[in-house]
Design a protein around this motif. Structure first.
Motif, PDB file in Angstrom:
ATOM      1  N   UNK A  63       0.852  -1.179   0.000  1.00  0.00           N
ATOM      2  CA  UNK A  63       0.000   0.000   0.000  1.00  0.00           C
ATOM      3  C   UNK A  63       0.895   1.239   0.000  1.00  0.00           C
ATOM      4  N   UNK A  64       0.571   2.189  -0.856  1.00  0.00           N
ATOM      5  CA  UNK A  64       1.382   3.396  -0.993  1.00  0.00           C
ATOM      6  C   UNK A  64       0.465   4.583  -1.281  1.00  0.00           C
TER       7      UNK A  64
ATOM      8  N   UNK B  63      -8.543   4.171  -3.314  1.00  0.00           N
ATOM      9  CA  UNK B  63      -9.361   4.027  -2.102  1.00  0.00           C
ATOM     10  C   UNK B  63      -9.862   2.582  -1.962  1.00  0.00           C
ATOM     11  N   UNK B  64      -9.970   2.131  -0.710  1.00  0.00           N
ATOM     12  CA  UNK B  64     -10.397   0.762  -0.448  1.00  0.00           C
ATOM     13  C   UNK B  64     -11.697   0.719   0.338  1.00  0.00           C
TER      14      UNK B  64
ATOM     15  N   UNK C 139      -3.558   1.413   5.021  1.00  0.00           N
ATOM     16  CA  UNK C 139      -4.114   2.536   4.261  1.00  0.00           C
ATOM     17  C   UNK C 139      -3.988   3.842   5.041  1.00  0.00           C
ATOM     18  N   UNK C 140      -4.284   3.795   6.319  1.00  0.00           N
ATOM     19  CA  UNK C 140      -4.212   4.997   7.133  1.00  0.00           C
ATOM     20  C   UNK C 140      -2.786   5.523   7.231  1.00  0.00           C
ATOM     21  N   UNK C 141      -1.817   4.621   7.323  1.00  0.00           N
ATOM     22  CA  UNK C 141      -0.412   5.053   7.382  1.00  0.00           C
ATOM     23  C   UNK C 141       0.007   5.771   6.106  1.00  0.00           C
ATOM     24  N   UNK C 142      -0.539   5.331   4.973  1.00  0.00           N
ATOM     25  CA  UNK C 142      -0.167   5.900   3.682  1.00  0.00           C
ATOM     26  C   UNK C 142      -1.144   6.977   3.206  1.00  0.00           C
ATOM     27  N   UNK C 143      -2.094   7.339   4.075  1.00  0.00           N
ATOM     28  CA  UNK C 143      -3.083   8.380   3.762  1.00  0.00           C
ATOM     29  C   UNK C 143      -3.932   8.005   2.536  1.00  0.00           C
ATOM     30  N   UNK C 144      -4.272   6.727   2.457  1.00  0.00           N
ATOM     31  CA  UNK C 144      -5.151   6.217   1.408  1.00  0.00           C
ATOM     32  C   UNK C 144      -6.566   6.114   1.984  1.00  0.00           C
TER      33      UNK C 144
END
Length: 306
Positions: free
Chosen positions: A229-230, A235-236, A259-264
């Motif tokens: 994830x990057x 969006x998921x 996702x939250x770590x990568x701001x997704x």
């Protein structure tokens, strides 16, 4: 299309119908079966004989990967690539893919059902063959459609999760101009997915098939979706039951955290009951709520530029 491919597609059409797909809808749906590859698929080897479909509508013995395209009378310009699960040992078309495709086309979405190769069926490229098919399918959709989303169930969620988080990864040598297109998606919905193959979550069929029981920690990580994830990931939308006995319920939590770590952007729905393999929802459990939430999520995505 070569005569052999045409005849194979006709055979697959009959088999997919027998596997549980139904045309009992209120509006006519056009169906077309497309071979993924212009000739033999990459990877070398593969099974002999024709496609096998179980009494419950699961596919295996897949020598010719395909896309079955279901087009509604008035397409809304948004296509969804569907990959059913089955632990990479089979593909649960009747339980997951066909119902999802019918549901989507009833709402104006064009559904593309992926019949992908299974790694243990004699392919020299092993674990990579499923990913090769998913990437090729995404490139085909990019060529044909304005907006592209994916919908994966269980191991199919793992497959599409790996594909959309690694759109630039070259899992095969280019076969034609189509392979110069990006293997990317605008949105990704993963339903009771296998996300991580890392310890202590090494009990699944997905882990056994893709890396083996004695795999190293680096091999486990190389096939774990959350590792890729990057900030450019789509969006998921995540769904899982907390009593899932196959995909440990931590899988969606692990993916959401990545996702939250990568701001997704990520939307997650977890339910106290429903188990595994509930498809579009298991009657009598709260999992029947997820399709409505998914419909709202997809509708919002259509209002935004891709």
């Amino acid at each position: 299309m070569h005569r052999r491919d045409f005849l194979s597609c006709l055979a697959l059409t009959a088999l997919s119908t027998r596997s549980g797909f139904s045309f009992a809808t209120s509006t006519p749906i056009a169906r077309q079966v497309l071979p993924l590859w212009p000739d033999l698929p990459p990877g070398g080897g593969g099974p002999s004989g024709s496609l096998e479909v179980s009494r419950k509508g699961a596919q295996r013995n897949i020598a010719m990967p395909t896309l079955t395209v279901l087009t509604p009378p008035k397409p809304n310009g948004h296509a969804v690539l569907i990959a059913a699960g089955g632990g990479y040992t089979r593909i649960e078309m009747a339980k997951e893919a066909w119902p999802a495709a019918t549901w989507l086309t009833a709402r104006g979405y064009t559904a593309y059902v992926l019949s992908y190769r299974l790694p243990h069926e004699g392919w020299k490229d092993g674990a990579f063959v499923s990913l090769q098919d998913a990437q090729r399918a995404l490139r085909m959709l990019r060529q044909r459609e304005k907006q592209v989303s994916v919908l994966g169930f269980s191991a199919g969620g793992h497959l599409l999760g790996m594909a959309v988080t690694r759109p630039d990864f070259r899992s095969y040598m280019a076969t034609d101009a189509l392979d110069n297109l990006p293997a990317s998606a605008d949105r990704a919905a993963l339903i009771y997915p296998i996300i991580t193959l890392e310890a202590p979550y090494t009990h699944t069929s997905t882990h056994k098939i893709l890396v083996g029981k004695q795999a190293s920690a680096s091999a486990d990580a190389a096939w774990s979706v959350q590792e890729f994830v990057n900030p450019q990931s789509p969006p998921f939308f995540l769904v899982q039951a907390e009593d899932d006995p196959i995909s440990d319920p931590h899988n969606t939590l692990i993916m959401a955290a990545a996702c939250q770590r990568q701001h997704v952007p990520v939307e997650m729905h977890r339910y106290p009951s429903g188990g595994h393999g509930f498809g579009m929802g298991k009657p009598g459990t709260p999992t029947t709520q997820w399709p409505g939430l998914y419909e709202k999520w997809l509708s919002q995505s259509r209002q935004q530029p891709s």
